[in-house]
Write a protein that holds these residues in place. Structure first.
Motif, PDB file in Angstrom:
ATOM      1  N   LYS A 137       0.947  -1.286   0.034  1.00  0.00           N
ATOM      2  CA  LYS A 137       0.001   0.140  -0.069  1.00  0.00           C
ATOM      3  C   LYS A 137       1.024   1.419   0.137  1.00  0.00           C
ATOM      4  CE  LYS A 137      -4.139  -2.037   1.926  1.00  0.00           C
ATOM      5  NZ  LYS A 137      -5.457  -1.654   2.583  1.00  0.00           N
ATOM      6  N   MET A 178      -2.703   5.494   0.976  1.00  0.00           N
ATOM      7  CA  MET A 178      -3.604   4.520   1.460  1.00  0.00           C
ATOM      8  C   MET A 178      -3.674   4.182   3.053  1.00  0.00           C
ATOM      9  SD  MET A 178      -3.280   1.702  -1.489  1.00  0.00           S
ATOM     10  CE  MET A 178      -3.842   2.042  -3.294  1.00  0.00           C
ATOM     11  N   GLN A 187      -5.512   7.076   4.387  1.00  0.00           N
ATOM     12  CA  GLN A 187      -6.928   6.750   4.391  1.00  0.00           C
ATOM     13  C   GLN A 187      -7.418   5.787   5.390  1.00  0.00           C
ATOM     14  OE1 GLN A 187      -8.768   4.143   3.185  1.00  0.00           O
ATOM     15  NE2 GLN A 187     -10.304   4.578   1.726  1.00  0.00           N
ATOM     16  N   LYS A 188      -6.558   4.687   5.435  1.00  0.00           N
ATOM     17  CA  LYS A 188      -7.138   3.708   6.427  1.00  0.00           C
ATOM     18  C   LYS A 188      -7.428   4.517   7.765  1.00  0.00           C
ATOM     19  CE  LYS A 188      -6.462  -0.964   7.999  1.00  0.00           C
ATOM     20  NZ  LYS A 188      -5.707  -2.088   7.784  1.00  0.00           N
ATOM     21  N   TYR A 200      -9.886   3.656  -2.902  1.00  0.00           N
ATOM     22  CA  TYR A 200      -9.054   4.239  -1.642  1.00  0.00           C
ATOM     23  C   TYR A 200      -8.969   5.863  -1.977  1.00  0.00           C
ATOM     24  CZ  TYR A 200      -7.251  -0.356  -0.855  1.00  0.00           C
ATOM     25  OH  TYR A 200      -7.140  -1.659  -0.320  1.00  0.00           O
ATOM     26  N   GLY A 208     -12.524   7.228  -0.907  1.00  0.00           N
ATOM     27  CA  GLY A 208     -12.992   6.900   0.460  1.00  0.00           C
ATOM     28  C   GLY A 208     -13.201   8.342   1.235  1.00  0.00           C
TER      29      GLY A 208
END
Lengths: 459, 388
Positions: A22, A26, A29-30, A238, A241
């Motif tokens: 990733k 990403m 984002q998570k 992603y 999101g």
């Protein structure tokens, strides 16, 4: 820069997949998404009110004006799908009397309630104080919140967004949405939250929205480069999101899109393709446009099928489901409520068929794609009903090959990996043949090759 | 005419998928136009006021072989859009000059755009109705939508539709609705005299006949039914719910009746009873139609219930007013509105201790034995419970 992280192993996967690759964006984002789940889980102790609403027509900036912690049941369902939790939830809902024929997002959500309302990250989610039914481009939303209301017994406010049946937004449609915002939605949110509406606060959030929207559009359009530095479908999930969920209008979203943009600029400079969970893309052999949402329960496996064939998705309609920004729309701080109305009316599934077909043809042309792939989702009539006509029309107008596969959003019973893989392989062979024959640039009067579609089913 | 003769005529109209009655109506006067509409509701008064014939298109039923229509839909989409496309693609709908696609679900909504692409020479409109029921909000939106339809049809007709013409059409439909209400009331009172399998055909005739003529058919049937003596059975009285769009085959309705149920209310042809009372013929006609829609119309799953406590209220009223003992939920396969609504309604019936059963069908369902079995068992159980 890429960092390996561990994807949560699926209960039905016999072998542990290797660590997924990733990018930093990403991970960021998570962090944002998980942070929002924590915010929801602790909303009660922080004395915050909780709202629930949907992705298409999401009025995030407005909800922030009332200090709501913001839940989005669709993303709860898809997150549970990606974590392989949705199958049991759906079966629980079916056992509770819900038809096998209806949307699995709804059933995953109801199943999650039956299982004690534990969210995707393992923290319990609170009962919403208000259901903001911004009913954009999908009738199921209306029934979904009616179903939830029967269980939660909480305040529900409807924002009916008329459909662009004639392919345009009329003054009447705009006025109708605006009036509902002013006379229904805002007074209800004031009443539930106890916070008075401040339009300047809304303007402020919208200024942030615009920054993020600019960078999002730049990101999605970076796929016009060859090779494309991003995947405009799997990777775009992603990217969209934060802006499609609880973060549009926040400085966190602005930061996320700025980091993302820098990352992609770097990839373009280095001539690199997208990062996938399997690692750096092996080299762009096929450029595709995809119509329809992804499957979430086998998301990585699905993406890998493209990776294995050297296929990159350069544009997708799903990446426009929470807002179509790439044709110029931006939230407007000078006309905040009007632009919220415009935003809702313009979401992808609120467009009529000729508009959807025009958009796809434009993508095929502008992104120099080899063809169209439709992932038809059993759950989603809003997207799926009539997609076979989209396929025929796009082939007829562009001369480019199209293929059709079927899966579902979060019901693992409807993802047949072998069938999908077979169909994709046939499709890529067809694209190759077309290239060899020097076809595909223009329809040029000759009959297009037959599309890859499932055999007609007697009904 | 006796009921047998009336029903024979209605059945002929029902089975004629070439729409001969529409063609005859058009041929009777040069320049006449016909506009099709799909379930569940459009203000037919506007079409009528334009001097046109409103034609109800409720799919192809169980007599139409769907070949081309299937090529446009996945297996998990209901049957009505595919059979409607089949009707269009085989030229059966050539007699229509336009089609209206009301706001009912995503499938019919998308079909409106498909129609725009596939039948470019026809007038095609997705007809939106408000889900907000305030006169100043949803009402204003709806009046504008109706005004747009009025202007479009005026252009198609070659002359504007006047308020007077609209008022006259409202009066025609008031009469029609009154006759239909009387028929419904009579059926509930003496269901053995006016079985639903006959009432259904009488109502379906209203899809292709001008409203003035249809009103006469309804009244003639009602008069004939009152004079004929038919055997009364010890059947269970049920409301059938969920069949408002894709229609069950006629044989399915007959099977339910043969299994021991009197269907004393249903939602097959909602358009004919959608507005619950007379629309005033004075005042602004579009505003009056709007008020009737917003405040005095039936509830169904495609309409939003503003408050939690409104859910199921209409069904409970149907049960009470018609003296029903139970509910048969009969929904078309893959019908999102009906199938998503059903658990909520079932929950409410359970709270009120009203028995129910549920099954799915499609318009070409051919196997009636399981339906008969299920409905018969349900009727028996009602009789047993009520005796207990």
């Amino acid at each position: 820069m890429s960092t390996p992280i561990q994807i949560v192993p699926g209960t039905s996967t016999p072998k542990k997949p290797p660590p997924a690759q990733k990018e930093d964006s990403m991970l960021l984002q998570k962090e944002l998404i998980n942070g929002n789940y924590h915010e929801l889980a602790t909303a009660r102790e922080m004395n915050r009110k909780v709202s629930a609403t949907f992705v298409p027509g999401n009025l995030n900036e407005l909800l922030m004006c009332f200090d709501f912690a913001r839940s989005l049941p669709e993303t709860n369902a898809l997150q549970n799908g990606m974590r392989k939790k949705s199958g049991k939830m759906i079966m629980d809902a079916e056992r509770d009397g819900h038809s096998e024929d209806v949307c699995t997002y709804v059933k995953a959500d109801l199943g999650m309630m039956l299982q004690g309302q534990v969210g995707p990250t393992g923290e319990a989610l609170p009962t919403p104080d208000v259901l903001l039914l911004s009913y954009t481009g999908c009738f199921t939303f209306m029934k979904w919140f009616e179903l939830i209301r029967q269980k939660y017994d909480c305040e529900t406010v409807m924002l009916h967004v008329p459909y662009q049946g004639d392919g345009r937004i009329s003054k009447n449609m705009r006025d109708y949405v605006l009036k509902q915002l002013k006379e229904k939605v805002i007074p209800t949110l004031e009443k539930v939250s106890g916070v008075k509406f401040d339009i300047d606060r809304l303007r402020q959030y919208m200024k942030e929205s615009v920054k993020a929207e600019e960078d999002l559009v730049w990101t999605l359009q970076s796929a016009k480069h060859k090779p494309s530095p991003i995947d405009g479908y799997f990777g775009a999930v992603y990217y969209i999101g934060p802006i499609f969920t609880a973060f549009r209008g926040t400085p966190e979203a602005t930061k996320f899109y700025s980091v993302l943009r820098k990352e992609i600029e770097q990839r373009i400079r280095e001539g690199k393709g997208p990062v996938t969970p399997e690692g750096e893309h092996p080299g762009e052999k096929y450029r595709l446009v995809v119509e329809g949402p992804p499957n979430w329960t086998s998301f990585r496996e699905f993406w890998k099928m493209f990776y294995d064939e050297g296929a990159v998705v350069v544009a997708s309609t799903y990446a426009k489901v929470g807002g179509v920004y790439d044709f110029g729309f931006r939230h407007d701080p000078d006309h905040p409520l009007e632009s919220l109305a415009e935003y809702c009316l313009g979401c992808y599934t609120n467009l009529n068929f000729p508009q959807r077909i025009d958009m796809i043809c434009k993508y095929l042309d502008e992104y120099q794609a080899d063809g169209l792939l439709i992932n038809s989702i059993k759950s989603c009539n809003s997207f799926s009903a009539g997609q076979l006509l989209i396929l025929r029309e796009v082939e007829r107008r562009t001369g480019k090959p199209a293929a059709f596969i079927e899966s579902d959003l979060v019901d693992p019973r409807y993802f047949s990996a072998a069938n999908i893989k077979n169909r994709l392989e046939s499709y890529f062979q067809m694209v190759k043949q077309k290239r060899a024959a020097g076809m595909g640039a223009k329809p040029a009067g000759h009959a297009p090759m037959p599309p890859i579609v499932p055999a007609p089913t007697a009904h | 005419m006796n009921t047998r003769e009336i029903i024979a005529r209605c059945e002929h109209l029902f089975e004629d998928l070439r729409f001969g009655a529409v063609k005859e109506w058009k041929a009777a006067k040069p320049g006449r136009k016909a506009i099709g509409y799909m379930p569940i509701y459009v203000p037919r008064e506007i079409i009528h006021a334009a001097g046109m014939l409103p034609v109800g298109i409720f799919g192809g039923g169980d007599q139409l072989e769907v070949i081309q229509g299937d090529a446009y839909y996945q297996s998990y989409i209901c049957r009505i859009p595919r059979s409607t496309l089949e009707l269009g693609l085989t030229g059966r709908l050539d007699c229509l000059d336009g089609m209206l696609f009301p706001s009912i679900c995503d499938v019919i909504r998308n079909l409106s755009g498909m129609w725009q692409i596939m039948f470019k020479d026809k007038y095609v409109k997705y007809f939106d109705v408000p889900q907000n029921y305030d006169d100043a909000i949803g009402g204003e939106f709806y009046v504008h939508e109706m005004q747009q339809l009025r202007e479009d049809l005026g252009k198609l007709a070659g002359k504007e539709i006047s308020d007077e013409q609209l008022r006259a059409s409202i009066a025609v439909y008031n009469e029609n609705r009154k006759a239909v209400r009387e028929l419904y009331a009579y059926r509930a009172q003496e269901p053995w005299q006016a079985p639903t399998s006959e009432l259904y055909l009488v109502l379906r005739a209203g899809c292709v006949l001008p409203p003035e003529e249809h009103t006469q058919v309804v009244r003639a049937y009602l008069a004939a039914a009152r004079t004929e003596e038919r055997p009364r059975r010890d059947n269970a009285r049920v409301v059938l719910s969920g069949s408002f769009c894709e229609q069950p085959p006629l044989s399915l309705i007959k099977s339910i009746e043969m299994s021991g149920c009197y269907v004393v209310d249903e939602d097959f042809q909602l358009i004919q009873s959608w507005l619950l009372d007379e629309v005033p013929v004075s005042g602004d006609p579009l505003e009056e139609l709007s008020k009737a829609f917003l405040h005095r119309s039936i509830s169904t799953s495609s309409k939003y219930d503003e408050r939690k406590e409104d859910k199921g209220k209409f069904l409970l009223k149907q049960i009470k007013d018609r003296g029903a003992e139970g509910v048969v939920f009969a929904a078309a396969s893959f019908c999102d509105p009906a199938l998503l609504e059903r658990p909520m309604l079932q929950g409410i019936l359970a709270q009120h201790k009203i028995p129910y059963t549920a099954f799915k069908y499609s318009e070409n369902t051919g196997q009636m034995a399981p339906i008969r079995e299920q409905a018969g068992t349900f009727a028996d159980s009602i009789k047993l419970w009520s005796a207990a």
